[in-house]
Write a protein that holds these residues in place. Structure first.
Motif, PDB file in Angstrom:
ATOM      1  N   LYS A   1       8.842   4.978  -1.725  1.00 21.91           N
ATOM      2  CA  LYS A   1       7.728   5.906  -1.919  1.00 21.91           C
ATOM      3  C   LYS A   1       8.212   7.325  -2.166  1.00 21.91           C
ATOM      4  CE  LYS A   1       6.058   7.329   2.594  1.00 21.91           C
ATOM      5  NZ  LYS A   1       5.257   7.027   3.751  1.00 21.91           N
TER       6      LYS A   1
ATOM      7  N   PHE B   1      -5.021  16.159  -1.935  1.00 17.12           N
ATOM      8  CA  PHE B   1      -4.785  17.560  -1.597  1.00 17.12           C
ATOM      9  C   PHE B   1      -4.241  18.324  -2.802  1.00 17.12           C
ATOM     10  CE2 PHE B   1      -4.878  15.466   2.538  1.00 17.12           C
ATOM     11  CZ  PHE B   1      -5.776  16.286   3.202  1.00 17.12           C
TER      12      PHE B   1
ATOM     13  N   GLU C   1       1.078   0.303  10.760  1.00 19.75           N
ATOM     14  CA  GLU C   1       2.542   0.437  10.757  1.00 19.75           C
ATOM     15  C   GLU C   1       3.028   1.560  11.644  1.00 19.75           C
ATOM     16  OE1 GLU C   1       3.329   1.328   6.734  1.00 19.75           O
ATOM     17  OE2 GLU C   1       3.580  -0.762   6.152  1.00 19.75           O
TER      18      GLU C   1
ATOM     19  N   PHE D   1      -9.112   0.967   0.513  1.00 18.29           N
ATOM     20  CA  PHE D   1      -8.337   2.201   0.699  1.00 18.29           C
ATOM     21  C   PHE D   1      -8.530   3.133  -0.494  1.00 18.29           C
ATOM     22  CE2 PHE D   1      -4.513   4.859   1.037  1.00 18.29           C
ATOM     23  CZ  PHE D   1      -4.586   5.213   2.368  1.00 18.29           C
TER      24      PHE D   1
ATOM     25  N   ALA E   1      -1.582  13.202   6.920  1.00 17.23           N
ATOM     26  CA  ALA E   1      -1.873  12.162   5.916  1.00 17.23           C
ATOM     27  C   ALA E   1      -0.881  11.002   6.038  1.00 17.23           C
ATOM     28  CB  ALA E   1      -1.835  12.757   4.508  1.00 17.23           C
ATOM     29  N   GLU E   2       0.382  11.335   6.259  1.00 22.65           N
ATOM     30  CA  GLU E   2       1.406  10.298   6.422  1.00 22.65           C
ATOM     31  C   GLU E   2       1.104   9.418   7.638  1.00 22.65           C
ATOM     32  OE1 GLU E   2       4.116   9.599   4.673  1.00 22.65           O
ATOM     33  OE2 GLU E   2       5.429   8.540   6.059  1.00 22.65           O
TER      34      GLU E   2
ATOM     35  N   ALA F   1      -2.048   7.219   7.047  1.00 17.83           N
ATOM     36  CA  ALA F   1      -1.797   6.090   6.141  1.00 17.83           C
ATOM     37  C   ALA F   1      -1.033   4.984   6.871  1.00 17.83           C
ATOM     38  CB  ALA F   1      -1.039   6.556   4.899  1.00 17.83           C
ATOM     39  N   ARG F   2      -0.039   5.374   7.652  1.00 23.41           N
ATOM     40  CA  ARG F   2       0.711   4.363   8.402  1.00 23.41           C
ATOM     41  C   ARG F   2      -0.210   3.657   9.417  1.00 23.41           C
ATOM     42  NH1 ARG F   2       6.533   4.451   8.176  1.00 23.41           N
ATOM     43  NH2 ARG F   2       7.191   6.193   6.894  1.00 23.41           N
TER      44      ARG F   2
ATOM     45  N   ALA G   1      -2.705  10.420  -1.192  1.00 28.99           N
ATOM     46  CA  ALA G   1      -2.739  11.582  -0.290  1.00 28.99           C
ATOM     47  C   ALA G   1      -2.349  12.842  -1.048  1.00 28.99           C
ATOM     48  CB  ALA G   1      -1.821  11.353   0.910  1.00 28.99           C
TER      49      ALA G   1
ATOM     50  N   PHE H   1      -2.639   1.084   7.862  1.00 28.42           N
ATOM     51  CA  PHE H   1      -2.034  -0.195   7.512  1.00 28.42           C
ATOM     52  C   PHE H   1      -1.231  -0.774   8.677  1.00 28.42           C
ATOM     53  CE2 PHE H   1      -2.932   1.763   3.395  1.00 28.42           C
ATOM     54  CZ  PHE H   1      -3.588   0.717   2.766  1.00 28.42           C
TER      55      PHE H   1
ATOM     56  N   ALA I   1      -0.593   4.811  -1.127  1.00 34.39           N
ATOM     57  CA  ALA I   1      -1.108   5.741  -0.107  1.00 34.39           C
ATOM     58  C   ALA I   1      -0.478   7.120  -0.271  1.00 34.39           C
ATOM     59  CB  ALA I   1      -0.832   5.187   1.297  1.00 34.39           C
ATOM     60  N   GLU I   2       0.805   7.144  -0.551  1.00 33.64           N
ATOM     61  CA  GLU I   2       1.499   8.423  -0.759  1.00 33.64           C
ATOM     62  C   GLU I   2       0.901   9.177  -1.949  1.00 33.64           C
ATOM     63  OE1 GLU I   2       4.009   9.823   0.855  1.00 33.64           O
ATOM     64  OE2 GLU I   2       4.888  11.231  -0.569  1.00 33.64           O
TER      65      GLU I   2
ATOM     66  N   HIS J   1       0.779  -1.230   0.000  1.00 37.40           N
ATOM     67  CA  HIS J   1       0.000   0.000   0.000  1.00 37.40           C
ATOM     68  C   HIS J   1       0.814   1.286   0.000  1.00 37.40           C
ATOM     69  CE1 HIS J   1       1.254  -0.791   4.086  1.00 37.40           C
ATOM     70  NE2 HIS J   1       1.249   0.499   4.228  1.00 37.40           N
TER      71      HIS J   1
END
Lengths: 277, 277, 277, 277
Positions: free
Chosen positions: B252, B104, D106, B124, D96-97, D100-101, B100, D104, B96-97, B92
């Motif tokens: 990423k 925005f 993390e 997601f 957002a970072e 997202a972590r 996001a 999932f 995800a990066e 992911h």
């Protein structure tokens, strides 16, 4: 008068190893200055202990050997400078860096001699009052040439042999004389671009980062345990020649960094990797 | 009303190329905002010119084509966002990066769809109101599976296809549909550790630095032109699993950086290398 | 016989500047090797053009001046080495780096002399057959001391004065003799930790990264235009002394990098910033 | 069933501390997985010991307290996830970072709630099914506003409060409620460019490297113990806006890295510095 010692210990892990070592040192009134240890996922134990006290270090070593389980390797080092010999070909930059550090007493080692398979670097070396030996490989078999090198090296009994851009391959037989004692600087970020002309290869591949690798030499060229690596960014604007110039700066700083670690007895070798404590 | 355009020009170098382009733009009252050019050592010319003015860009393009020698490639881009499709498997973090950044409005691209060969990442993706297509490869020949992928991709006509950890090899036939348009993130500092499980390889080799590489996809797996690379330092303390975790962060950020360059029309491809202006 | 020249041009931006320069060079059969330009957000134009051809460069320069709008500064440089003088105190590491590069003809400059306010580094400098001047500041007013320095410097008419760890502050009056010609290496990542003992400050603040800065010297100490910076990671394990050692390595490599840019005529100064083309 | 624990110990150094701890753990059949210690030059001792075994950890803790000299601080942590609350303003990228972590699994922490002094980020937070509290500061005194924040925070009893671009200054009184528990990301490479608009300051100073700093919050704004820092290179081509964009990427990755260390109980605080084991 107190003096400082470094205990290096490695072997299969057992319960209570740190406990035993710290107990023995405590009982002998040795003061631990710094202790670092590491246990590999496969269960191999490494410890580096700096300690200080006014006792015969051999007595401590014997007490440790008695108290610890069998199968562990113990080495006790004083913190004096290592004796080393440098080997070079024609390129000066790593040599110049090491000589300048040595001239101002910052190398952590005594350069006993420099051996070159060309005579090119003699004048520079002699500025620093260090013996330079020219051992040309021309007209000699590899075996004969390495015999000549060996003769000089054995005379100096160096604790480490530093290949500061020595551009010839050493035979496994030669290397076997100096196990875990020969350090090389490789002109590439290993494991990339093995072989000749790595900066041309890097240019042609269009990489955005180049690097260098300092490693111990074992029987397989460029495949010994890695001690230090570093990299710099490049772009399409750098030619292969520019990359070579930049690469040299990386090589000399990586070799310097690796030697600093090795000469401070901070590097263990295990399964072709280094553990740095 | 003024609008902004980007002229990309590449081809064999000739005397006076910059002169001709700047003259034509000047004569058409276009204002150069930024101009970057590069001539390779082999004599190939690249130029990226951002300019602004209130004229039909096609008229400028025709005037340029007329004034310039033959054999040059001219491309005129507006500065609007690119349409892209992402392809994923189960991992992911790159997805995800990108989502996001897209949410925005910072990606410089419109994510039209995400295709996964597993259904894992659907929930997601759907948080972001983007269509997710599950195209399982199970029970299908590679050819049939790629036909299914192609059907979806052709529907969206993406300007770029981003493999955001798509873990299956694409056939040369598939890739040929999207020349210089597929971007991949490789879990290694190329050209090192090609193949599966690179972090395990890196661990076993004992490297002190790991990295990742974003590149265009051509027929040879992992050998297309490199767009961006980055690295981080590691030590013996990192396990192969730790290296994988750290590696994901590098992947990423490298993919993000590469896409920023590509979506801004800053990347030329030449002889399997990129020139980034 | 063709020779290579570098044209540096800066001033307020106008439409058609690149066009005019490339036209004039084209008309005079000069071949552009590399051209880089930059326009600041405030509308100031910078261009560096390397070109080659067998014509009197002054004729080209006059033709350019005639063709271009007023208010632009034009400088034409040959690609020969710069004449420089180094100033030092007691620390050797930057000096040793520059001398080694010079000894192997890699500096891009001729070191005409070294001036020290201590005599400490004389033996090392003289190994390289370069005149060393000891100009002690002891018992002299700043004014008198700087007069002595100036006497030597004026004899050599250096194009650049490099402060290779010269640890005394120079007066604005002295600096005014060498506008945009004095380069200093600062023992800190500017603008941090201004003042004495920056590594102690860095240690006490517990920073995780330390750095160094090479900059031109203007009237305000440590506030001239920055040419190059670099950093290295540190941890709590490094003492203030360790940070100083590591910092020295950064300082010497940053100063080297900055001088490479300056001696290649790639550095413009504008509003206390550098533009590097 | 074995479970894993982390012992954190700090205090004035004494002979035999490691010995005592390892002896007690050994006697209680606890197996040391990893042990790291550090003694500061001023004689302060830090140790982090991960161990595993099937015994009541409180019994081990009591045995340790009994065996060790007074004045040492002992903390025993399980390896479960920390409960945290995030505070934000309008900027999304760090949030957002972290989300997202977290999504999932993390992050090493449970995000119990997000508090914003603007409502801007509510829709994004609610995608992740996390409660969002809008506590506007408008029309409220600082004191009253902080009372509102405190009410929510006390309800969740977070182990850490993460300021993920919370752009208001917190009063010493507020901070005093969460000693060594508030973590901030600072938009600058501290100690540089303290205050507002650091990227504009960086642009105007012409720096060649920009960075970010994650730190604990104490009474003096931006002066708490530094946990992590990172940097990226910039050039004159980057505008202040470009630097801000790049800076955000650094900020989010530095905050992530710092939280990883904190949530793994690897960070000690001592004399306004961190020791990371």
């Amino acid at each position: 008068m107190n003096s400082r010692h470094i205990l290096l210990m490695d072997g299969p892990d057992h319960k209570g190893l740190i406990f035993t070592v710290t107990r023995v040192l405590f009982e002998h009134q040795q003061n631990i200055i710094r202790n670092d240890e590491y246990v590999s996922p496969s269960g191999f134990f490494f410890m580096r202990t700096e300690f200080e006290g006014n006792i015969d270090p051999d007595i401590v070593l014997q007490a440790l050997q008695k108290a610890l389980p069998e199968g562990l390797r113990l080495r006790l080092k004083s913190d004096r400078k290592k004796d080393i010999v440098l080997m070079v070909t024609k390129e000066h930059y790593c040599l110049a860096e090491l000589l300048a550090r040595y001239a101002f007493d910052e190398l952590g080692a005594n350069i006993k001699a420099v051996i070159g398979n060309y005579n090119t670097l003699r004048p520079f070396v002699e500025k620093f009052n260090i013996p330079f030996y020219h051992v040309s490989h021309e007209g000699l078999s590899r075996e004969r040439h390495e015999e000549e090198l060996l003769k000089i090296l054995l005379r100096y009994q160096p604790e480490f042999v530093v290949l500061a851009k020595y551009m010839r391959i050493l035979s496994p037989e030669f290397v076997a004389n100096f196990p875990e004692k020969i350090i090389n600087i490789h002109h590439s970020f290993l494991p990339a671009f093995i072989g000749a002309n790595p900066y041309k290869q890097a240019y042609e591949r269009g990489v955005k980062i180049i690097g260098a690798t300092a490693h111990f030499v074992n029987n397989n060229l460029d495949e010994g345990p890695i001690i230090a690596q570093d990299v710099k960014r490049v772009s399409h604007r750098q030619t292969a020649a520019d990359m070579a110039t930049l690469g040299r700066d990386i090589e000399k700083s990586v070799l310097s960094e690796a030697l600093k670690l090795v000469f401070a007895d901070r590097v263990f070798i295990y399964r072709n990797r280094t553990v740095i404590l």
